[in-house]
Design an enzyme around this catalytic site. Structure first.
Site, PDB file in Angstrom:
ATOM      1  N   ILE A  13      54.805  36.381  39.704  1.00 62.18           N
ATOM      2  CA  ILE A  13      54.709  35.448  38.555  1.00 62.18           C
ATOM      3  C   ILE A  13      56.076  35.349  37.874  1.00 62.18           C
ATOM      4  N   ASN A  36      58.293  46.494  43.627  1.00 57.66           N
ATOM      5  CA  ASN A  36      57.283  45.669  44.299  1.00 57.66           C
ATOM      6  C   ASN A  36      57.813  44.255  44.539  1.00 57.66           C
ATOM      7  N   ASP A  59      64.979  50.544  36.210  1.00 56.68           N
ATOM      8  CA  ASP A  59      63.606  51.028  36.063  1.00 56.68           C
ATOM      9  C   ASP A  59      63.355  51.196  34.559  1.00 56.68           C
ATOM     10  N   PHE A  82      56.877  41.178  32.342  1.00 55.55           N
ATOM     11  CA  PHE A  82      55.950  41.174  33.486  1.00 55.55           C
ATOM     12  C   PHE A  82      55.879  42.545  34.156  1.00 55.55           C
ATOM     13  N   LYS A  86      50.269  46.682  39.669  1.00 58.87           N
ATOM     14  CA  LYS A  86      49.089  45.821  39.492  1.00 58.87           C
ATOM     15  C   LYS A  86      47.966  46.023  40.505  1.00 58.87           C
ATOM     16  N   SER A 125      45.557  40.382  31.056  1.00 65.43           N
ATOM     17  CA  SER A 125      44.696  39.966  32.157  1.00 65.43           C
ATOM     18  C   SER A 125      43.274  39.717  31.652  1.00 65.43           C
ATOM     19  N   TYR A 150      44.177  50.566  35.996  1.00 67.01           N
ATOM     20  CA  TYR A 150      45.048  49.397  35.833  1.00 67.01           C
ATOM     21  C   TYR A 150      44.579  48.545  34.652  1.00 67.01           C
ATOM     22  N   LYS A 154      46.230  47.545  30.595  1.00 70.68           N
ATOM     23  CA  LYS A 154      46.368  46.255  29.896  1.00 70.68           C
ATOM     24  C   LYS A 154      45.737  46.349  28.503  1.00 70.68           C
ATOM     25  N   ASN A 200      43.934  40.991  47.326  1.00 67.62           N
ATOM     26  CA  ASN A 200      43.464  39.777  46.644  1.00 67.62           C
ATOM     27  C   ASN A 200      43.065  38.698  47.641  1.00 67.62           C
ATOM     28  N   ARG A 232      35.469  32.953  40.124  1.00 68.73           N
ATOM     29  CA  ARG A 232      36.685  33.253  39.349  1.00 68.73           C
ATOM     30  C   ARG A 232      37.335  31.951  38.908  1.00 68.73           C
ATOM     31  N   ASP A 298      33.674  44.773  41.194  1.00 63.43           N
ATOM     32  CA  ASP A 298      33.802  43.320  41.023  1.00 63.43           C
ATOM     33  C   ASP A 298      32.849  42.816  39.943  1.00 63.43           C
TER      34      ASP A 298
HETATM   35  P1  NAD Z   1      54.519  41.764  40.935  1.00 58.68           P
HETATM   36  O1  NAD Z   1      54.278  43.139  41.396  1.00 58.68           O
HETATM   37  O2  NAD Z   1      54.796  40.715  41.933  1.00 58.68           O
HETATM   38  O3  NAD Z   1      55.717  41.753  39.872  1.00 58.68           O
HETATM   39  C1  NAD Z   1      55.958  42.831  39.010  1.00 58.68           C
HETATM   40  C2  NAD Z   1      57.446  43.158  39.093  1.00 58.68           C
HETATM   41  O4  NAD Z   1      57.727  44.236  38.194  1.00 58.68           O
HETATM   42  C3  NAD Z   1      57.888  43.601  40.486  1.00 58.68           C
HETATM   43  O5  NAD Z   1      59.014  42.828  40.887  1.00 58.68           O
HETATM   44  C4  NAD Z   1      58.252  45.080  40.319  1.00 58.68           C
HETATM   45  O6  NAD Z   1      59.316  45.447  41.155  1.00 58.68           O
HETATM   46  C5  NAD Z   1      58.610  45.138  38.833  1.00 58.68           C
HETATM   47  N1  NAD Z   1      58.429  46.455  38.206  1.00 58.68           N
HETATM   48  C6  NAD Z   1      57.344  47.250  38.245  1.00 58.68           C
HETATM   49  N2  NAD Z   1      57.555  48.377  37.540  1.00 58.68           N
HETATM   50  C7  NAD Z   1      58.805  48.281  37.023  1.00 58.68           C
HETATM   51  C8  NAD Z   1      59.617  49.122  36.219  1.00 58.68           C
HETATM   52  N3  NAD Z   1      59.184  50.317  35.800  1.00 58.68           N
HETATM   53  N4  NAD Z   1      60.859  48.717  35.884  1.00 58.68           N
HETATM   54  C9  NAD Z   1      61.332  47.518  36.313  1.00 58.68           C
HETATM   55  N5  NAD Z   1      60.605  46.683  37.084  1.00 58.68           N
HETATM   56  C10 NAD Z   1      59.369  47.058  37.445  1.00 58.68           C
HETATM   57  O7  NAD Z   1      53.265  41.351  40.016  1.00 58.68           O
HETATM   58  P2  NAD Z   1      52.829  39.930  39.440  1.00 58.68           P
HETATM   59  O8  NAD Z   1      51.624  39.485  40.164  1.00 58.68           O
HETATM   60  O9  NAD Z   1      53.989  39.022  39.347  1.00 58.68           O
HETATM   61  O10 NAD Z   1      52.350  40.368  38.000  1.00 58.68           O
HETATM   62  C11 NAD Z   1      53.208  40.299  36.871  1.00 58.68           C
HETATM   63  C12 NAD Z   1      52.478  40.829  35.664  1.00 58.68           C
HETATM   64  O11 NAD Z   1      51.296  40.076  35.449  1.00 58.68           O
HETATM   65  C13 NAD Z   1      52.025  42.284  35.768  1.00 58.68           C
HETATM   66  O12 NAD Z   1      52.148  42.883  34.495  1.00 58.68           O
HETATM   67  C14 NAD Z   1      50.562  42.177  36.145  1.00 58.68           C
HETATM   68  O13 NAD Z   1      49.831  43.301  35.744  1.00 58.68           O
HETATM   69  C15 NAD Z   1      50.162  40.945  35.369  1.00 58.68           C
HETATM   70  N6  NAD Z   1      48.990  40.252  35.916  1.00 58.68           N
HETATM   71  C16 NAD Z   1      48.992  39.876  37.242  1.00 58.68           C
HETATM   72  C17 NAD Z   1      47.877  39.238  37.773  1.00 58.68           C
HETATM   73  C18 NAD Z   1      47.834  38.869  39.226  1.00 58.68           C
HETATM   74  O14 NAD Z   1      46.745  38.664  39.748  1.00 58.68           O
HETATM   75  N7  NAD Z   1      48.957  38.733  39.928  1.00 58.68           N
HETATM   76  C19 NAD Z   1      46.776  38.955  36.946  1.00 58.68           C
HETATM   77  C20 NAD Z   1      46.820  39.331  35.605  1.00 58.68           C
HETATM   78  C21 NAD Z   1      47.937  39.984  35.104  1.00 58.68           C
HETATM   79  C1  WQD Z   2      38.749  37.395  43.917  1.00 65.35           C
HETATM   80  C2  WQD Z   2      37.357  37.242  44.521  1.00 65.35           C
HETATM   81  C3  WQD Z   2      36.422  39.267  45.428  1.00 65.35           C
HETATM   82  C4  WQD Z   2      39.230  39.717  48.729  1.00 65.35           C
HETATM   83  C5  WQD Z   2      42.089  41.044  40.529  1.00 65.35           C
HETATM   84  C6  WQD Z   2      42.220  42.097  39.482  1.00 65.35           C
HETATM   85  C7  WQD Z   2      42.456  41.481  38.151  1.00 65.35           C
HETATM   86  C8  WQD Z   2      43.619  40.512  38.208  1.00 65.35           C
HETATM   87  C9  WQD Z   2      43.526  39.559  39.337  1.00 65.35           C
HETATM   88  C10 WQD Z   2      45.618  41.598  37.479  1.00 65.35           C
HETATM   89  C11 WQD Z   2      36.427  38.403  44.167  1.00 65.35           C
HETATM   90  C12 WQD Z   2      36.627  38.228  46.506  1.00 65.35           C
HETATM   91  C13 WQD Z   2      38.571  39.246  47.621  1.00 65.35           C
HETATM   92  C14 WQD Z   2      38.548  39.686  50.006  1.00 65.35           C
HETATM   93  C15 WQD Z   2      36.647  38.693  48.915  1.00 65.35           C
HETATM   94  N1  WQD Z   2      44.864  41.191  38.400  1.00 65.35           N
HETATM   95  N2  WQD Z   2      37.299  38.744  47.708  1.00 65.35           N
HETATM   96  N3  WQD Z   2      37.284  39.169  50.029  1.00 65.35           N
HETATM   97  O1  WQD Z   2      39.204  40.961  41.730  1.00 65.35           O
HETATM   98  O2  WQD Z   2      39.092  38.715  40.567  1.00 65.35           O
HETATM   99  O3  WQD Z   2      41.013  40.196  40.183  1.00 65.35           O
HETATM  100  O4  WQD Z   2      43.274  40.260  40.558  1.00 65.35           O
HETATM  101  O5  WQD Z   2      45.426  41.694  36.306  1.00 65.35           O
HETATM  102  O6  WQD Z   2      42.699  42.511  37.253  1.00 65.35           O
HETATM  103  O7  WQD Z   2      41.037  42.871  39.442  1.00 65.35           O
HETATM  104  O8  WQD Z   2      40.814  39.075  42.345  1.00 65.35           O
HETATM  105  O9  WQD Z   2      41.676  38.138  44.456  1.00 65.35           O
HETATM  106  O10 WQD Z   2      40.870  40.544  44.429  1.00 65.35           O
HETATM  107  O11 WQD Z   2      39.224  38.696  44.234  1.00 65.35           O
HETATM  108  O12 WQD Z   2      35.506  38.236  48.999  1.00 65.35           O
HETATM  109  O13 WQD Z   2      39.086  40.138  51.017  1.00 65.35           O
HETATM  110  O14 WQD Z   2      37.481  37.259  45.958  1.00 65.35           O
HETATM  111  O15 WQD Z   2      35.205  39.949  45.609  1.00 65.35           O
HETATM  112  O16 WQD Z   2      35.166  37.864  43.966  1.00 65.35           O
HETATM  113  P1  WQD Z   2      39.895  39.777  41.221  1.00 65.35           P
HETATM  114  P2  WQD Z   2      40.723  39.150  43.927  1.00 65.35           P
END
Ligand code: NAD
Ligand code: WQD
Length: 340
Positions: A13, A36, A59, A82, A86, A125, A150, A154, A200, A232, A298
């Site tokens: 993101i 990551n 870091d 960010f 995660k 989240s 996790y 949040k 995911n 979702r 879930d």
């Molecule tokens: P991502 O892992 O792709 O990006 C996170 C970045 O943070 C990575 O590049 C990683 O190297 C860096 N990082 C981690 N720990 C660090 C540290 N201690 N110091 C410096 N850098 C560090 O994840 P994303 O999907 O882009 O998510 C970004 C944010 O959004 C996270 O806080 C995540 O929890 C939140 N979020 C993500 C989702 C999702 O589904 N992707 C959903 C809700 C919330």
């Molecule tokens: C979506 C749907 C699964 C994989 C997670 C975190 C949440 C947030 C976003 C950060 C669900 C189904 C999945 C598969 C499947 N992250 N599924 N087969 O669980 O909604 O959310 O990511 O904050 O905190 O929990 O996302 O993409 O894992 O799943 O059927 O192989 O797909 O059961 O219904 P989720 P997801």
């Protein structure tokens, strides 16, 4: 150009948000430890925007490095935080890793810029809602006990941010509660980079379609939903990235004070089976899938009430499920030819 510190800016993101900040005339400064993400993401950002942002490999859990970072980056207009781990499943197996990284990095950052008037946007989240009592779920719904360490990081982070504001600190803070971010940039030069087996849905689908995985399992078709699979609120990552620019703009306003929280989603839910069908129809690729048992932890169904973001952030989503699927597939295809 106002400078915005983007922690985790090399991630999924974060990298899309860096691009949208540049498009909107900001100067993003990336802070990431690459735990990551891939170093080549910086080049990819340059290919898209023609600009190479300043990048600090730091870091955020390392106090000394954060102090040096703050000295080097005094004149910032805002922070988007960010950086965090995660992976929900990993957090259950290794909770301390998650509490350490996600909480300590936030506290270090807040201490680092303490006393300076800075607007901060935090990645929260929809996981904080658990299974909501009412749908769509709005920002006033109760925060439910977290399903995973996790998710708990949040919730705790949101509390830390509220307490920081309540103490009279010189910050203004917005927490953004994302629903399910998916898809990739239209250039297919950046996207989600799961390490190992994806947890995911969308990366699992695209990796199955490209042949990296044999088949995808639908986790349950006996839920109380129209087709039995979970629902979702999937949001395109570029729409999500633009919401961060909108949040920075809101923080710039004098009338914005203190702390606020916004849902970021489309306001609509889609089931797992609908997503699979949309993927097949948009890409023309047939997916090998089967129905399996439910996955622990879930929630059955969740989608967001996004009126508050529309009114106060002046933002709403523009991109639909088809664009989400097509762009995720274009990124997977790009990666297969140009591995990072
Ligand atoms: P991502 O892992 O792709 O990006 C996170 C970045 O943070 C990575 O590049 C990683 O190297 C860096 N990082 C981690 N720990 C660090 C540290 N201690 N110091 C410096 N850098 C560090 O994840 P994303 O999907 O882009 O998510 C970004 C944010 O959004 C996270 O806080 C995540 O929890 C939140 N979020 C993500 C989702 C999702 O589904 N992707 C959903 C809700 C919330
Ligand atoms: C979506 C749907 C699964 C994989 C997670 C975190 C949440 C947030 C976003 C950060 C669900 C189904 C999945 C598969 C499947 N992250 N599924 N087969 O669980 O909604 O959310 O990511 O904050 O905190 O929990 O996302 O993409 O894992 O799943 O059927 O192989 O797909 O059961 O219904 P989720 P997801």
């Amino acid at each position: 150009m106002p400078k915005i510190l983007v922690t985790g800016g090399m991630g999924y993101i974060g990298s899309h948000t860096v691009v949208e900040l540049i498009n909107a005339g900001y100067e993003p400064v990336i802070v990431d430890d690459l735990s990551n993400s891939h170093p080549r993401i910086l080049e990819q950002i340059t290919k898209i925007t023609g600009i190479t942002p300043v990048f600090h490999k730091v870091d955020l859990c390392d106090e000394t490095s954060v102090k040096k970072l703050v000295e080097a980056e005094q004149d910032i207009a805002g922070i988007i935080h960010f950086a965090a781990y995660k992976a929900v499943g990993e957090s259950v197996k290794d909770p301390l890793k998650y509490y350490h990284n996600n909480i300590y990095s936030l506290v270090n950052l807040l201490q680092g810029y303490h006393g300076k008037p800075v607007g901060l946007v935090f990645s929260s989240s929809c996981t904080v809602y658990g299974q909501p009592d009412q749908l769509p779920v709005n920002e006033n719904a109760p925060v439910k006990p977290a399903e995973s360490p996790y998710g708990n990081t949040k919730q705790i982070s949101e509390e830390i941010l509220k307490d920081t504001i309540a103490s009279g600190a010189n910050y203004k803070i917005i927490s953004l509660r994302y629903f399910n971010p998916v898809g990739a940039h239209e250039s297919a030069l950046i996207g989600e980079l799961p390490i190992g087996v994806p947890q995911n849905l969308i990366p699992y689908i695209t990796q199955t379609a490209i042949g990296k995985r044999e088949k995808i399992t639908v986790f349950g078709n006996d839920y109380n939903t129209p087709d039995g699979s979970c629902i979702r609120d999937y949001i395109h990552v570029v729409d999500l990235a633009k919401a961060h620019v909108a949040a920075i703009k809101l923080l710039e306003k004098d009338e914005f004070k203190g702390y606020d929280v916004f849902n970021l989603g489309t306001g609509k839910g889609n089931s797992v089976l609908e997503i699979i069908t949309a993927f097949e129809q948009t890409t023309g690729v047939n997916l090998n899938y089967s129905i399996g048992p439910r996955r622990d932890g879930d929630v059955e169904q969740v989608w967001g009430d996004v009126k508050k973001a529309k009114e106060k952030l002046n933002w709403e989503t523009m991109l639909g499920i088809d664009t989400m699927m097509a762009s995720a597939w274009a990124w997977e295809t790009y990666l297969s030819k140009n591995p990072l």
